[in-house]
Every structure is written in C-alpha cells, then in structure tokens.
Scaffold this active site. Structure first.
Site, PDB file in Angstrom:
ATOM      1  N   CYS A 220      -8.377  24.227   0.830  1.00 21.69           N
ATOM      2  CA  CYS A 220      -8.503  22.936   0.142  1.00 21.69           C
ATOM      3  C   CYS A 220      -9.938  22.417   0.200  1.00 21.69           C
ATOM      4  CB  CYS A 220      -7.524  21.926   0.737  1.00 21.69           C
ATOM      5  SG  CYS A 220      -5.808  22.301   0.275  1.00 21.69           S
TER       6      CYS A 220
ATOM      7  N   GLN B 163      -5.906  20.825   7.852  1.00 23.32           N
ATOM      8  CA  GLN B 163      -7.133  21.556   8.188  1.00 23.32           C
ATOM      9  C   GLN B 163      -7.323  22.770   7.277  1.00 23.32           C
ATOM     10  OE1 GLN B 163      -9.746  20.805  10.066  1.00 23.32           O
ATOM     11  NE2 GLN B 163      -8.767  18.805  10.264  1.00 23.32           N
ATOM     12  N   SER B 164      -6.816  22.709   6.060  1.00 20.49           N
ATOM     13  CA  SER B 164      -6.925  23.827   5.127  1.00 20.49           C
ATOM     14  C   SER B 164      -8.375  24.100   4.721  1.00 20.49           C
ATOM     15  CB  SER B 164      -6.099  23.518   3.873  1.00 20.49           C
ATOM     16  OG  SER B 164      -6.409  24.416   2.842  1.00 20.49           O
ATOM     17  N   ASN B 165      -8.806  25.326   4.989  1.00 23.49           N
ATOM     18  CA  ASN B 165     -10.124  25.759   4.506  1.00 23.49           C
ATOM     19  C   ASN B 165     -10.096  25.932   2.995  1.00 23.49           C
ATOM     20  OD1 ASN B 165     -11.443  26.277   7.163  1.00 23.49           O
ATOM     21  ND2 ASN B 165      -9.745  27.724   7.354  1.00 23.49           N
TER      22      ASN B 165
END
Ligand SMILES: *Cc1c(COP(=O)(O)O)cnc(C)c1O
Length: 326
Positions: A77, A73-75
């Site tokens: 990335c 859930q990396s913002n």
C-alpha cells in the site's frame, strides 16, 4: 508484447551483490543478494515491479483513481501510494483494523504520500474493495482496483520481467545461481519468478519461504500460485504442464502467523545487518532470511552452491515493530 507495457517507477536493474562477509561465515556456500529493497520509489520494495504494470494499464485505459488493500503496515500500500503520487492518480487504501492513535512505519508513509486511508476493521484482505469502488464511482471517479498484494497475473509480470533482468546480470558476471530464496505471501512474486525462469530458460531452484500460514478464505497460497501459473503460461506461451508441485512453498517458518515477530526474525535481521550493513524487515524478508540461514546452518543445500537471497524490501515496518526487535 504485454511485458513491455510498464510505467517507469523504479531504478532498474536493482543491484546484485555478493555477501562477502556472510559467505565467509558459511564457507560451503557463495551467498548473493538482489537488492529490490533499492528499487527506488519511496524506500523501495518488490511491489514497485508490479505497480509499473498496474499504473501503465490504469493510465492507458483512462482511469483516474486507484484503490487497493492491505494490512496497516502494508509495504504494497505504501508503494501504491507513492506510485499514484508520481503518476497523478488518486489513491485509496483499505487497511485492516481500526484507526490507531499514532501513525508509524508504512502507515505514516502512506499518509505522507497523500493516500486516502480507510480502516476496515475485521475485513483484512480487501473484502471491501468493491463496495468502496461503487461509492467512488457514484462520485464519477473512474476506479481501477489493484488486488490485495498486487498479486494477479498483471502484477506477476513484474517478476517475469525481473527474471530477464537477473539473467542478464548473471550472464554479465558469468555466474550461475543454484537457489533463489525469497518471501512469498500473496503469491505474485513467486508466480512471476516461476513463469520467468521457464520463459527465459533460467535454470535455478526457487525457494519460496511462506510468510502467512493462512491463504485467502479456503484457498491455500499454493493453489492461488498454481492458478497464476496456469493463466500465465497461456498468455506467455510457455509449454509446460504445471502441477501443484510447481507452486509449493516452504512451510514451517510461518507457524507463529503473519506479522508475529519472534527471535527468529530478530536474529536474522541482526545477522545480515551486522555482517553486510543491509537492513531487512521483520514481517517478510526477515522471516525469509531466517529460513535461508536455517537451510545453510543445517546443510540442506548442495555443497559449494551459489545461493541468492532476493531482498523484497520492507524497511519501514521495523519502526512499527521496534518493541520486538530490541
Ligand atoms: C509483499 C511483500 C512480499 C511478498 O510478495 P508477494 O508477491 O505478495 O508474495 C515480500 N516481501 C515484502 C517486503 C513485501 O512487501
């Protein structure tokens, strides 16, 4: 000057607003919000400021491929995937854990933005970056590595630059901030804001709320931030003797661990949403906002002070964490 070498990716300056309703609820304080959640690229967020510097350097040096790493859930990335799409670079993301059956939140958006996604199991903090780099180089790609969270000095420049932007907004409004609260997790935002306030002479107390109680291996986040400060002060010509005190984070709101959403984050998200119609995220900005509310409720700040919350984005993660938010 290094600080002008950025590729335009977002809408700047981001808005600075007063939180009128919330200020009435906490009458001892004047509460403001800096809207980096509105920075414009693929639903915004703080990483756009950092990526402007990475993309400039990658294009300038003739790279054609970007790789970076994060959680599923990396913002960071998701914003990197969007930055690559806009600038015509190939994007590879290393995401911790195994491939899920369904894509949602940031993972879904990274996929829609055209990133090549590699699931890395237990290697959750970019351990596989250099082996993937080698593999892609064997295919004759020119590979630029953006570090985990975009938090090296070049990325931190995004927030040095942001302080200049804020200083101008405050001077236009004839306003002085006493505190700035924000979420700190890989350290680039924090290091950049600290260097920026010293470089531009903005007198304000930074209140970095720690999100992830783990550091990198055996390096704690305050030490990583101090490294960035020491490196940054040389390149920017800041005459200060930085110590670990300048890099300290506010702990105690991170005790459940990274990405564990409790009623604290849920209630903080609802409080801002109900009072101002602004959406936070459950991992970063919701946790940092909870930390700020705790300081307001327990009167840990000077009376009548002006308090800024720096909204760092993260909206898409709400969909992934929906079960914890109802
Ligand atoms: C990455 C991120 C942060 C933390 O910024 P760092 O520079 O990594 O410390 C805060 N909020 C959101 C929404 C983020 O995506």
């Amino acid at each position: 000057m290094m600080l002008s070498k950025k590729y335009p990716l977002g809408f700047y300056p981001t808005p600075l607003e007063k939180m009128e309703n919330l200020s009435k609820k906490y009458p001892d304080y004047n509460l403001y919000i800096k809207r980096d959640d509105n920075s414009g690229l693929a639903s915004g967020g703080n990483k756009v400021r950092k990526l402007q510097f990475f993309i400039y350097e990658a294009l300038d040096k003739g790279y054609d491929t970007i790789i970076t790493a994060g959680a599923q859930q990396s913002n960071h990335c998701r914003q990197a995937a969007a930055a690559c799409a806009k600038s015509g670079l190939e994007c590879h993301l290393l995401l911790g854990g195994n491939k899920p059956e369904n894509y949602t939140g940031n993972l879904l958006l990274s996929h829609l933005l055209g990133a090549n996604i590699h699931f890395t199991g237990d290697n959750r903090k970019g351990e596989d970056l250099f082996s993937l780099k080698q593999k892609l180089e064997e295919q004759n790609k020119k590979v630029y590595v953006v570090p985990y969270g975009g938090s090296n000095l070049l990325g931190a420049y995004g927030f040095v630059d942001a302080v200049k932007e804020l200083k101008k907004q405050l001077s236009d409004l004839n306003l002085k901030m006493d505190y700035i609260f924000f979420a700190s997790s890989s350290g680039g935002t924090q290091a950049g804001l600290k260097l920026g306030t010293d470089l531009y002479g903005l007198d304000v107390k930074l209140m970095p709320i720690s999100i992830d109680k783990l550091g990198y291996g055996d390096v704690t986040l305050d030490k990583a931030v101090l490294e960035l400060l020491l490196e940054g002060q040389k390149t920017l010509g800041i005459e200060k003797a930085y110590t670990i005190e300048d890099a300290t984070l506010i702990r105690g709101y991170d005790s459940e661990g990274y990405g564990v959403v409790t009623s604290n984050e849920k209630n903080a998200i609802k409080e801002l949403a109900h009072s101002e119609g602004i959406l936070l995220d459950p991992v970063y900005s919701g946790r940092a906002f909870y930390g700020m509310l705790d300081h307001l409720e327990n009167k840990k700040l000077k009376k009548n002070s002006n308090v800024l919350f720096w909204h760092t984005g993260g909206l898409p993660a709400n969909f992934f964490y929906s079960k914890d938010l109802i």
